[in-house]
Design an enzyme around this catalytic site. Structure first.
Site, short mmCIF file in Angstrom:
data_model
loop_
_atom_site.label_atom_id
_atom_site.label_comp_id
_atom_site.label_asym_id
_atom_site.label_seq_id
_atom_site.Cartn_x
_atom_site.Cartn_y
_atom_site.Cartn_z
N LYS A 92 0.81 -1.22 0.00
CA LYS A 92 0.00 0.00 0.00
C LYS A 92 0.85 1.28 0.00
O LYS A 92 0.43 2.31 -0.52
CB LYS A 92 -0.92 0.01 1.22
N GLU A 114 -9.70 5.87 3.14
CA GLU A 114 -10.54 4.80 3.66
C GLU A 114 -9.62 3.61 3.88
O GLU A 114 -8.58 3.50 3.25
CB GLU A 114 -11.64 4.45 2.67
N SER A 381 1.75 -9.63 -0.67
CA SER A 381 1.47 -8.19 -0.63
C SER A 381 1.55 -7.56 0.76
O SER A 381 1.57 -6.34 0.87
CB SER A 381 0.10 -7.93 -1.25
#
Lengths: 400, 269
Positions: A92, A114, A381
């Site tokens: 991210k 969010e 990830s």
């Protein structure tokens, strides 16, 4: 149609994507698109971004040969793209570093985000702290509860975390609430969307910022193996880690791609979060894509053990890649993901997040069907520290 | 001439302003909606905006979000909304009704099927909050071909180019969102509304109704002085929320609440 040129000027990937928002946000989105199109070819902006990715995020992340896992599964060789080793522990941050630089160039002083699992919230709070920006994170009330370590992390970083009580109290409702905040504070606020969904240009720019993952895989596999992988596997919630891995390799037809959705209790039970596997085209959160909705067009609640995959929509580029058959979209259940979580932890000494545990679980099915000289790259990830409480609770273990 | 056009041009001819109340269909229960619509007319409504409940109303504040949740407990669907309008039409053939909602319920049912049923049910116009004009090239002509007006939103952020493009596709009236925010927001800056309305009118002769931030007779009068119509939504819906357990009092309450705004608007001419 040349795939690399998508989205088109109106933000469409075939019939998907676009910009379905209330009028107030149309002009700000157009301004964002114009600024991004200018900055992405600006050498100074590129240099600033590359520097952050190297020195702050810690890129490139390794392409790790999981030899013990390969031996155990008895088929294709498994390589893990170690996005879990990035600063903040997930892919991210690739995107938030990029969007925060955009925010800075646009003169915005406040960012909002969010978050589902909390990884994007942490990545946003992190970069806000570094750049001295005010940060507000919207998080479904249910997710606040099941991802409490990340909530505390965000608070430590100086972010305000607002639990969202409306709707299903998960990621989709957090996105609604962030959009409401943005429409109200659009003059000074930059909305850092965490996935490749939302209105154009977000699916494009979030993809572009994550595509560093796939570009590195091309270089690393050529250096380490002398060729490209045969298959790529990544989990798909909104789909940002998957598109980041897939996008730079789409042009290589020989590379097969698998997007793994959250099958929850099983697709047949209806309790899952797999719009590409079991949903239909619709409009949600500013774009046309596959969604999970009932016969009246109401978005329905999703279920996954993984908060980061618990979303009833998916990025529009994935919808397009599904329709043209370039990527195979599959699903694995909560139980299969949990089993993969334990297996990777015990066999390789790597604790994965529950989200990429879905990708690991599918790779386990895929590997034995392929030859031993073939190569599978799995996008790992994120790391699993945030999930240990969820897993302990599910397995009846008290940590306190 | 559509029912919306003839209503608005008749009002204009006598120098009056349109009063446009909004309620969510199915709130607090589907059995109350038609009665409440008649009460709104009795209170002075010129046009009714009937909200089609949606699970993810991203442009709405908490008041209308909760109204959607109350309506969805009873599975109030787009088809139910059309049936309510048909029922309303049995005793009111004069008051235009606009269905206001989000795109997904319409797309799920199919645009042709929706337009056909809406037309048959006596619906006059459609306002789709998340349908931007850029995404409407096939949509707008289709809706118009069924004799329905397609009403678009304009916002403080709308540029001259966008106002022009939107006015080209819109019919019936334009709905100007008075502030940057969601429904039910409190602040109303009448000077900026006045300035924006002047800008909008340089591009279009369509009537312009103003909504968001209108709560009572005073704010209705302020906006009515500069706009062709005023939309009031959250102020009514919060009454419904407050009295949801005694819904029998709602028709009289909404009627008198609206009548005060009606009187304030009529006092302008």
């Amino acid at each position: 149609m040349i795939y690399e040129n998508l989205p088109d000027a109106r933000g469409h990937f075939g019939p998907y994507g676009g910009r379905f928002v209330a009028e107030t946000l149309m002009e700000p989105l157009r301004e964002l698109e114009a600024a991004y199109n200018m900055l992405k070819v600006d050498p100074a902006f590129r240099a600033e971004l590359d520097k952050d990715l190297a020195l702050y995020v810690g890129r490139p992340s390794p392409l790790y040969p999981a030899e013990r896992l390969t031996k155990k599964w008895g088929g294709a060789q498994i390589f893990l793209k170690r996005e879990d080793l990035n600063h903040t522990g997930a892919h991210k941050i690739n995107n938030t570093v990029g969007q925060a630089l955009l925010a800075k160039h646009l003169g915005k002083t406040r960012i909002i985000a969010e978050t589902g699992a909390g990884q994007h919230g942490v990545a946003s709070a992190t970069i806000a702290a570094r750049l001295g920006l005010k940060c507000v994170v919207y998080m479904g009330a249910d997710d606040v509860e099941r991802q409490s370590p990340n909530v505390y992390r965000m608070k430590l970083l100086g972010a305000e975390v607002i639990p969202v009580q409306s709707g299903t109290k998960t990621l989709k409702d957090a996105l609604n609430e962030a959009l409401r905040d943005w429409v109200t504070n659009v003059d000074d606020t930059f909305y850092v969307i965490g996935t490749v969904a939302g209105p154009h240009p977000y699916p494009m720019l979030v993809r572009d910022f994550n595509a560093v993952v796939g570009r590195e895989v091309i270089t690393q596999s050529q250096n380490q193996l002398g060729r490209l992988p045969d298959a790529l596997v990544a989990c798909v919630g909104g789909g940002s880690n998957a598109i980041g891995l897939f996008h730079p390799l789409i042009q290589y037809d020989e590379v097969k791609m698998y997007g793994v959705e959250a099958g929850g209790d099983g697709i047949e039970t209806g309790r899952h979060a797999a719009p590409l596997s079991a949903g239909k085209p619709g409009v949600l959160h500013g774009n046309r894509t596959y969604v999970m909705a009932d016969d009246n067009g109401q978005i329905i609640g999703t279920h996954s053990i993984s908060a980061g995959l618990d979303y009833p929509g998916v990025g529009p580029e994935h919808a397009w890649l599904k329709d043209i058959g370039r990527v195979n979209y599959v699903s694995v259940t909560d139980d299969e993901a949990l089993e993969a979580f334990h297996e990777l932890t015990r066999v390789e000494g790597i604790i994965p997040a529950l989200e990429p545990s879905h990708a690991i679980a599918y790779a386990k099915k895929l590997a034995p069907t392929m030859a031993k000289d073939q190569i599978i790259v799995v996008n790992l990830s994120g790391r699993g520290d945030k999930d240990i409480f969820t897993i302990a609770k599910r397995e009846g273990i008290s940590l306190l | 001439m559509s029912r919306i056009e003839s209503t608005l041009s008749a009002l204009k001819a006598r120098g009056a302003k349109a009063l446009i109340p909004f309620i969510t269909a199915g709130d607090p229960h589907p059995s109350h909606t038609v009665g409440l619509m008649h009460a709104l007319v009795a209170g002075g409504a010129d046009i009714i905006e009937l909200g089609v409940p949606f699970s993810d109303p991203m442009a709405d504040g908490p008041t209308i979000q909760l109204a959607c949740e109350r309506a969805l407990i009873h599975n109030t669907s787009l088809w139910n909304c059309c049936a309510m309008v048909a029922e309303f039409r049995k005793t009111d053939s004069r008051t235009p009704v606009v269905l206001m909602g989000y795109l997904n319920p319409i797309e799920t049912r199919g645009l042709d099927a929706f337009c056909t049923l809406a037309r048959e049910s006596g619906v006059d116009g459609v306002l789709i909050v998340d349908l931007a004009v850029e995404e409407a090239p096939e949509f707008a002509p289709k809706v118009r071909s069924f004799g329905l007006d397609l009403i678009f939103l304009l916002a403080p952020t709308s540029s001259d180019a966008r106002i022009e493009a939107i006015a080209r596709e819109a019919s019936g009236y334009l709905y100007y969102v008075s502030l940057k925010g969601v429904t039910g927001s409190a602040s109303l800056d009448i000077d900026s509304v006045t300035a924006k309305l002047e800008q909008i009118r340089r591009h279009t002769a369509l009537p312009v109704a103003v909504g968001f931030g209108i709560r009572d007779a005073e704010s209705a009068a302020k906006v009515g002085a500069v706009a062709d119509g005023v939309v009031v939504g959250s102020a009514l819906v919060s009454q419904i929320e407050k009295h949801q357990s005694t819904p029998e009092v709602l028709p009289d309450l909404l009627k008198s609440q609206l009548a005060q705004m009606r009187a304030a608007l009529d006092a302008l001419n």
